[in-house]
Each structure stands twice: as structure tokens, then as C-alpha cells.
Write a protein that holds these residues in place. Structure first.
Motif, mmCIF file in Angstrom:
data_model
loop_
_atom_site.group_PDB
_atom_site.id
_atom_site.type_symbol
_atom_site.label_atom_id
_atom_site.label_comp_id
_atom_site.label_asym_id
_atom_site.label_seq_id
_atom_site.Cartn_x
_atom_site.Cartn_y
_atom_site.Cartn_z
ATOM 1 N N MET A 249 0.979 -1.579 -0.173
ATOM 2 C CA MET A 249 -0.234 -0.032 0.131
ATOM 3 C C MET A 249 0.516 1.233 -0.267
ATOM 4 S SD MET A 249 -2.945 -0.117 -0.015
ATOM 5 C CE MET A 249 -4.300 1.028 0.897
ATOM 6 N N VAL A 250 1.868 1.469 0.386
ATOM 7 C CA VAL A 250 3.658 1.845 0.793
ATOM 8 C C VAL A 250 3.601 1.956 -0.316
ATOM 9 C CG1 VAL A 250 4.899 3.363 1.974
ATOM 10 C CG2 VAL A 250 3.275 1.901 2.983
ATOM 11 N N VAL A 251 4.189 1.142 -0.638
ATOM 12 C CA VAL A 251 4.773 0.982 -2.205
ATOM 13 C C VAL A 251 3.875 1.868 -3.493
ATOM 14 C CG1 VAL A 251 6.040 -0.318 -3.811
ATOM 15 C CG2 VAL A 251 6.613 -0.494 -1.954
ATOM 16 N N GLY A 252 2.618 1.445 -3.126
ATOM 17 C CA GLY A 252 1.780 2.115 -4.269
ATOM 18 C C GLY A 252 0.866 3.263 -4.335
ATOM 19 N N PHE A 253 0.911 4.119 -3.217
ATOM 20 C CA PHE A 253 0.781 5.494 -2.989
ATOM 21 C C PHE A 253 3.089 6.168 -3.288
ATOM 22 C CE2 PHE A 253 2.230 9.457 -0.829
ATOM 23 C CZ PHE A 253 1.387 9.892 -0.716
ATOM 24 N N LEU A 254 3.579 5.303 -3.034
ATOM 25 C CA LEU A 254 5.029 5.842 -3.638
ATOM 26 C C LEU A 254 4.637 6.089 -5.497
ATOM 27 C CD1 LEU A 254 7.556 4.535 -1.085
ATOM 28 C CD2 LEU A 254 6.488 6.685 -1.335
ATOM 29 N N VAL A 255 4.943 4.971 -5.637
ATOM 30 C CA VAL A 255 4.875 5.189 -6.918
ATOM 31 C C VAL A 255 3.896 5.634 -8.082
ATOM 32 C CG1 VAL A 255 3.818 3.433 -8.456
ATOM 33 C CG2 VAL A 255 5.592 2.274 -7.314
ATOM 34 N N ALA A 256 2.989 5.841 -7.555
ATOM 35 C CA ALA A 256 1.274 6.941 -8.185
ATOM 36 C C ALA A 256 1.481 8.079 -7.820
ATOM 37 C CB ALA A 256 0.046 6.292 -7.279
ATOM 38 N N ALA A 257 2.378 8.317 -6.906
ATOM 39 C CA ALA A 257 3.044 9.771 -6.711
ATOM 40 C C ALA A 257 4.683 10.465 -6.752
ATOM 41 C CB ALA A 257 2.974 10.161 -4.720
ATOM 42 N N PHE A 258 4.956 9.919 -7.469
ATOM 43 C CA PHE A 258 6.276 9.951 -8.419
ATOM 44 C C PHE A 258 6.657 9.773 -9.862
ATOM 45 C CE2 PHE A 258 7.515 10.068 -3.726
ATOM 46 C CZ PHE A 258 8.499 11.548 -3.487
ATOM 47 N N ALA A 259 5.606 8.847 -10.258
ATOM 48 C CA ALA A 259 5.908 7.903 -11.565
ATOM 49 C C ALA A 259 5.477 9.061 -12.299
ATOM 50 C CB ALA A 259 4.714 7.182 -11.713
ATOM 51 N N PRO A 260 4.127 10.600 -12.244
ATOM 52 C CA PRO A 260 3.980 11.198 -12.926
ATOM 53 C C PRO A 260 4.859 12.498 -12.797
ATOM 54 C CG PRO A 260 1.832 10.781 -12.093
ATOM 55 C CD PRO A 260 3.163 10.166 -11.214
ATOM 56 N N LEU A 261 6.049 12.496 -11.549
ATOM 57 C CA LEU A 261 7.085 13.584 -11.785
ATOM 58 C C LEU A 261 8.083 12.856 -12.718
ATOM 59 C CD1 LEU A 261 9.098 15.897 -10.482
ATOM 60 C CD2 LEU A 261 10.161 14.027 -8.544
ATOM 61 N N GLY A 262 8.312 11.875 -12.709
ATOM 62 C CA GLY A 262 9.270 10.927 -13.712
ATOM 63 C C GLY A 262 9.059 11.551 -15.241
ATOM 64 N N ASP A 263 7.876 11.464 -15.058
ATOM 65 C CA ASP A 263 6.951 11.552 -16.734
ATOM 66 C C ASP A 263 7.565 12.802 -16.760
ATOM 67 O OD1 ASP A 263 5.669 10.777 -19.681
ATOM 68 O OD2 ASP A 263 4.619 12.592 -18.599
ATOM 69 N N LEU A 264 7.101 14.267 -16.324
ATOM 70 C CA LEU A 264 7.540 15.077 -16.174
ATOM 71 C C LEU A 264 9.328 15.783 -16.453
ATOM 72 C CD1 LEU A 264 4.883 16.775 -13.667
ATOM 73 C CD2 LEU A 264 5.594 17.129 -16.148
ATOM 74 N N VAL A 265 10.024 14.414 -15.818
ATOM 75 C CA VAL A 265 11.561 15.216 -16.119
ATOM 76 C C VAL A 265 11.799 15.290 -17.024
ATOM 77 C CG1 VAL A 265 13.701 14.073 -14.857
ATOM 78 C CG2 VAL A 265 11.922 14.587 -13.184
#
Length: 290
Positions: free
Chosen positions: A227-243
Motif C-alpha cells: 500500500m505504501v509502495v503503491g502510494f509512492l509509485v502513484a505519487a512519483f511516477a508522473p514526476l518521472g514523466d515530467l522530468v
């Protein structure tokens, strides 16, 4: 049917199949079914990460358009050196038994590189800045990715953290896209990625959390709380695309490469992974002490 769509579909299927074969015991089972004891799963995974690192480093090198200074000649030796250091830890199972301050410092370097890209992009127009950014942005994330799965040489087991990380990244991107398409009104970063919306971001987080709940419920052998991993992924995955979008925008590049027909290059496909892998790795090492 559109020829480009067929191409994208076929290459997408091949890409997903390669990820599955190299991040689960299935790959070794299939190969060893042809010739017994030919390969172990940890070598397939290591080969995958090595290939992605090599191609990704070359793509970043090309994107940043190095000049004629000496820095361009030491990019790949530095990438190889860093990956070699992490590779020794991978094959000696040294990722899972101790806490190293240098790991935290290396992870902070990724944060500094991202901030520099958005806030001080002019620093990346110097070859020294390009050198540092390429090494940090590509070499460190793929090196940390070696520390995500656990395997036992004696029991011949290989854990599935990386596979489910990819699944969560793919689901986050899909959920965010669909939610944004139907409900998106407020742009997240219109100059960098015009299609991203805050509604899509929230939808991606919520629906990815639901998926991660079922992963946590039925996959008890995975490290950490998913559940923690899922939150981290959902929170940071868009940042990777923006970078990645900001990097290409700064240097006037459309795609990082064309190794995956219809989908672009390694950096185009793995932009979210480059950010999520270090973040999840940080969670795994901190989770042992909480």
C-alpha cells in the motif's frame, strides 16, 4: 488498421513480455526447459538492467548534445564504474544486510539533479553539468534497481518486487490518463506536459492504491507494505514523466530514441521507473529500521 498502431501494439507486447521474462522465474524456466541449468533468473534480470542502462546512457548522451570538451569521454567510464560497484553488491547479496549513508547521499543527488533540471536548466548547457546529470539521472536509478529484488542462489528463488513495480507504474499511467481524459480540467504542468491534469493525478493515486491493496493482500512474499509502495509509485511516477519531458524540451528533442518502434527510446518508456525505482529502494532500506 493503422500501420503505426499495429507497430506500437506489437512492440508494446514484446516490451512487456521481455519485462515479465526477465523479472520473474518464468524466463529462466523457459530457457532451462530447452537446455537444463543454462541460466539463472538473477542473470536474466541483471542482463535486462545492464541493457537498459547502456541504451539509456547513450540516449541521454545524445539528447544533451555534448560539445568537444573532455567531459564527453568520461561519461561512459563513470557510468560503468558506478554500475560495477552496485553489481558487486548485487552478486554478493549485499543490498539487504546493512544501511549505508552513502546510499542516502546518492539518492539525494537524484533529487538535486531534478531540481537543477527545472530550476537551473542553464547549468546543463555546460558539458560538466551534462556529465554530472547523465551519470546521476541514468546510472544511479538503474544501479539502485539491482537492489529491489531478493534472490537465493541456494534455494533458486527470485522475488517479484520489480515485476509488481512495473505493474503499478503501468497502472498509474493508465489510470491517470483515463481519469484525466474524462474528468481533467486543471492542468498540472501545461508548458511541459499539456495533457496532464490534477484530476488525472488524483485518479491515478486512488486507483493505484486500490490495486496495491490487492497486491499486498495476495502477495505475501514481497518486501515492505505494498500500500505504501503503491502510494509512492502513484505519487512519483508522473514526476518521472515530467522530468523526461522537461529534459527533451530543454534540448529540443522529440523522442529519446527509437529502439522500441512506435514508443520511442528506453528513457521514453522508463521515465517513471527512473524516479520510482530509487524512491521504492529508499523505502525498502528505511522500512527495515521503522
Amino acid at each position: 488498421m493503422d500501420k503505426n498502431l499495429i507497430q506500437r501494439t506489437i512492440s508494446g507486447i514484446v516490451y512487456v513480455a521481455v519485462i515479465i521474462l526477465c523479472t520473474t522465474p518464468l524466463g529462466a524456466q523457459l530457457i532451462n526447459g530447452i537446455s537444463p541449468d543454462l541460466v539463472k533468473q538473477q542473470y536474466l534480470y541483471y542482463g535486462l538492467i545492464t541493457l537498459l542502462l547502456t541504451v539509456g546512457s547513450w540516449e541521454c548522451f545524445k539528447i544533451m548534445k555534448f560539445g568537444k570538451s573532455y567531459e564527453k569521454w568520461i561519461v561512459f567510464p563513470l557510468v560503468i564504474l558506478i554500475f560495477y560497484m552496485f553489481s558487486k553488491r548485487y552478486f554478493h547479496h549485499d543490498f539487504y544486510f546493512d544501511f549505508r549513508l552513502t546510499e542516502i547521499l546518492a539518492l539525494l543527488l537524484i533529487l538535486i539533479a531534478v531540481i537543477t533540471l527545472f530550476k537551473y536548466p542553464s547549468e546543463l548547457y555546460y558539458d560538466s553539468g551534462k556529465l554530472i546529470f547523465t551519470v546521476i539521472y541514468v546510472a544511479l536509478p538503474f544501479s539502485f534497481a539491482l537492489g529491489l529484488p531478493k534472490y537465493s542462489t541456494y534455494e533458486d528463488t527470485f522475488s517479484l518486487e520489480v515485476l509488481f513495480l512495473f505493474i503499478l507504474i503501468w497502472s498509474s499511467d493508465t489510470f491517470a490518463y483515463l481519469t484525466g481524459k474524462f474528468f481533467g480540467k486543471h492542468k498540472m504542468a501545461p508548458k511541459i506536459s499539456p495533457k496532464k491534469t490534477w484530476e488525472g493525478y488524483i485518479g491515478g493515486v486512488v486507483l493505484t492504491l486500490i490495486l496495491s491493496y490487492f497486491i499486498e493482500k495476495y502477495q505475501h512474499d514481497l518486501r515492505g507494505n505494498w500500500m505504501v509502495v503503491g502510494f509512492l509509485v502513484a505519487a512519483f511516477a508522473p514526476l518521472g514523466d515530467l522530468v523526461e519531458s522537461q529534459l527533451k524540451r530543454n534540448f529540443g528533442v522529440k523522442d529519446s530514441g527509437n529502439i522500441i518502434p512506435g514508443h520511442g527510446g528506453v528513457l521514453d518508456r522508463l521515465d517513471s521507473f527512473l524516479i520510482c525505482a530509487p524512491v521504492v529502494y529508499l523505502y525498502f532500506i528505511l522500512e527495515k529500521f521503522i
